[in-house]
Design a protein around this motif. Structure first.
Motif, mmCIF file in Angstrom:
data_model
loop_
_atom_site.group_PDB
_atom_site.id
_atom_site.type_symbol
_atom_site.label_atom_id
_atom_site.label_comp_id
_atom_site.label_asym_id
_atom_site.label_seq_id
_atom_site.Cartn_x
_atom_site.Cartn_y
_atom_site.Cartn_z
ATOM 1 N N GLN A 244 4.593 13.847 -14.065
ATOM 2 C CA GLN A 244 3.701 14.279 -15.139
ATOM 3 C C GLN A 244 3.289 15.746 -15.037
ATOM 4 N N ASN A 245 3.397 16.335 -13.862
ATOM 5 C CA ASN A 245 2.843 17.673 -13.658
ATOM 6 C C ASN A 245 3.823 18.730 -13.159
ATOM 7 N N LEU A 246 5.076 18.361 -12.981
ATOM 8 C CA LEU A 246 6.073 19.321 -12.520
ATOM 9 C C LEU A 246 7.283 19.243 -13.454
ATOM 10 N N PRO A 247 7.514 20.304 -14.225
ATOM 11 C CA PRO A 247 8.646 20.276 -15.158
ATOM 12 C C PRO A 247 9.971 20.085 -14.426
ATOM 13 N N VAL A 248 10.903 19.408 -15.086
ATOM 14 C CA VAL A 248 12.254 19.273 -14.559
ATOM 15 C C VAL A 248 12.986 20.564 -14.908
ATOM 16 N N PRO A 249 13.516 21.260 -13.903
ATOM 17 C CA PRO A 249 14.214 22.523 -14.179
ATOM 18 C C PRO A 249 15.385 22.340 -15.141
ATOM 19 N N ALA A 250 15.545 23.322 -16.013
ATOM 20 C CA ALA A 250 16.625 23.282 -16.990
ATOM 21 C C ALA A 250 17.954 23.735 -16.384
ATOM 22 N N ARG A 251 17.883 24.478 -15.284
ATOM 23 C CA ARG A 251 19.100 25.015 -14.670
ATOM 24 C C ARG A 251 19.007 24.928 -13.158
ATOM 25 N N PHE A 252 20.189 24.789 -12.525
ATOM 26 C CA PHE A 252 20.262 24.789 -11.066
ATOM 27 C C PHE A 252 21.342 25.719 -10.528
ATOM 28 N N ASN A 253 22.015 26.454 -11.419
ATOM 29 C CA ASN A 253 22.956 27.459 -10.933
ATOM 30 C C ASN A 253 23.056 28.619 -11.909
ATOM 31 N N ARG A 254 23.611 29.720 -11.411
ATOM 32 C CA ARG A 254 23.686 30.947 -12.204
ATOM 33 C C ARG A 254 24.754 30.909 -13.273
ATOM 34 N N SER A 255 25.788 30.142 -13.077
ATOM 35 C CA SER A 255 26.899 30.115 -14.014
ATOM 36 C C SER A 255 26.451 29.578 -15.364
ATOM 37 N N LYS A 256 26.939 30.196 -16.411
ATOM 38 C CA LYS A 256 26.670 29.694 -17.758
ATOM 39 C C LYS A 256 27.859 28.910 -18.288
ATOM 40 N N SER A 257 28.874 28.750 -17.434
ATOM 41 C CA SER A 257 30.063 28.007 -17.825
ATOM 42 C C SER A 257 29.690 26.567 -18.129
ATOM 43 N N LYS A 258 30.284 26.027 -19.146
ATOM 44 C CA LYS A 258 30.024 24.645 -19.505
ATOM 45 C C LYS A 258 31.161 23.733 -19.038
ATOM 46 N N GLN B 206 0.832 -1.206 0.000
ATOM 47 C CA GLN B 206 0.000 0.000 0.000
ATOM 48 C C GLN B 206 0.872 1.265 0.000
ATOM 49 N N THR B 207 1.911 1.285 0.812
ATOM 50 C CA THR B 207 2.803 2.442 0.856
ATOM 51 C C THR B 207 3.536 2.597 -0.471
ATOM 52 N N LEU B 208 4.006 1.484 -1.020
ATOM 53 C CA LEU B 208 4.689 1.530 -2.311
ATOM 54 C C LEU B 208 3.765 2.083 -3.394
ATOM 55 N N ASP B 209 2.522 1.637 -3.407
ATOM 56 C CA ASP B 209 1.555 2.129 -4.394
ATOM 57 C C ASP B 209 1.305 3.626 -4.222
ATOM 58 N N ARG B 210 1.168 4.069 -2.985
ATOM 59 C CA ARG B 210 0.946 5.497 -2.729
ATOM 60 C C ARG B 210 2.147 6.335 -3.157
ATOM 61 N N LEU B 211 3.349 5.845 -2.869
ATOM 62 C CA LEU B 211 4.561 6.544 -3.289
ATOM 63 C C LEU B 211 4.663 6.618 -4.808
ATOM 64 N N ASN B 212 4.436 5.488 -5.468
ATOM 65 C CA ASN B 212 4.484 5.461 -6.930
ATOM 66 C C ASN B 212 3.471 6.420 -7.543
ATOM 67 N N GLU B 213 2.274 6.432 -6.996
ATOM 68 C CA GLU B 213 1.221 7.319 -7.490
ATOM 69 C C GLU B 213 1.624 8.790 -7.326
ATOM 70 N N SER B 214 2.153 9.115 -6.173
ATOM 71 C CA SER B 214 2.557 10.489 -5.901
ATOM 72 C C SER B 214 3.706 10.927 -6.805
ATOM 73 N N LEU B 215 4.731 10.097 -6.900
ATOM 74 C CA LEU B 215 5.888 10.446 -7.725
ATOM 75 C C LEU B 215 5.521 10.513 -9.207
ATOM 76 N N LEU B 216 4.635 9.632 -9.653
ATOM 77 C CA LEU B 216 4.166 9.685 -11.035
ATOM 78 C C LEU B 216 3.444 11.007 -11.301
ATOM 79 N N TRP B 217 2.615 11.429 -10.352
ATOM 80 C CA TRP B 217 1.899 12.699 -10.519
ATOM 81 C C TRP B 217 2.900 13.845 -10.686
ATOM 82 N N PHE B 218 3.917 13.886 -9.847
ATOM 83 C CA PHE B 218 4.918 14.948 -9.956
ATOM 84 C C PHE B 218 5.689 14.853 -11.275
#
Length: 133
Positions: A50-64, A36-48
């Motif tokens: 599908q509904n929360l974009p993965v950020p393209a950046r995590f720092n200010r530097s543009k250095s590659k 039951q906990t595994l199902d609830r976790l999977n459901e929650s993480l799947l929702w995120f």
């Protein structure tokens, strides 16, 4: 106010604490986790996923440069207008707490230097006076 869901573990190389998604994936790896906990976790993480974009950046530097790619300093914060996302985040935090992970909800009007933004969240490098987030 922006909301960040954090646990007590520190992010390597930062003064900041880990976000709560890391706890969710940690729990899923437990061999004695009930179905039951595994199902609830999977459901929650799947929702995120599908509904929360993965950020393209995590720092200010543009250095590659290689050293810039491995060291991110940005922290993710839910926007106050992301009502459904916040409701789902509070539900996930409650589920994590039921399974032994303490999740603290941090709130601020000053998340830091914004390096990424979408409809639901910002990623910000903390200001020097707020590094304990």
């Amino acid at each position: 106010m922006f909301h960040r869901f954090a646990r007590s573990n520190r992010v390597d190389g930062m003064h900041a604490r880990e976000g709560f998604f890391s706890a969710a994936y940690e729990i899923m790896d437990q061999p004695n986790l009930d179905r039951q906990t595994l199902d609830r976790l999977n459901e929650s993480l799947l929702w995120f996923r599908q509904n929360l974009p993965v950020p393209a950046r995590f720092n200010r530097s543009k250095s590659k440069g290689f050293y810039r790619k491995t060291a991110t300093r940005g922290l993710s914060w839910f926007k106050p207008t992301a009502k459904e996302h916040l409701a789902k985040a509070f539900a996930l935090a409650a589920l994590l707490e039921e399974n032994g992970h303490v999740v603290e909800v941090l709130r601020t009007s000053r998340p830091g230097y914004i390096v990424y933004e979408d409809e639901y969240q910002v990623v910000a490098e903390p200001f020097s006076d707020s590094l304990k987030l």
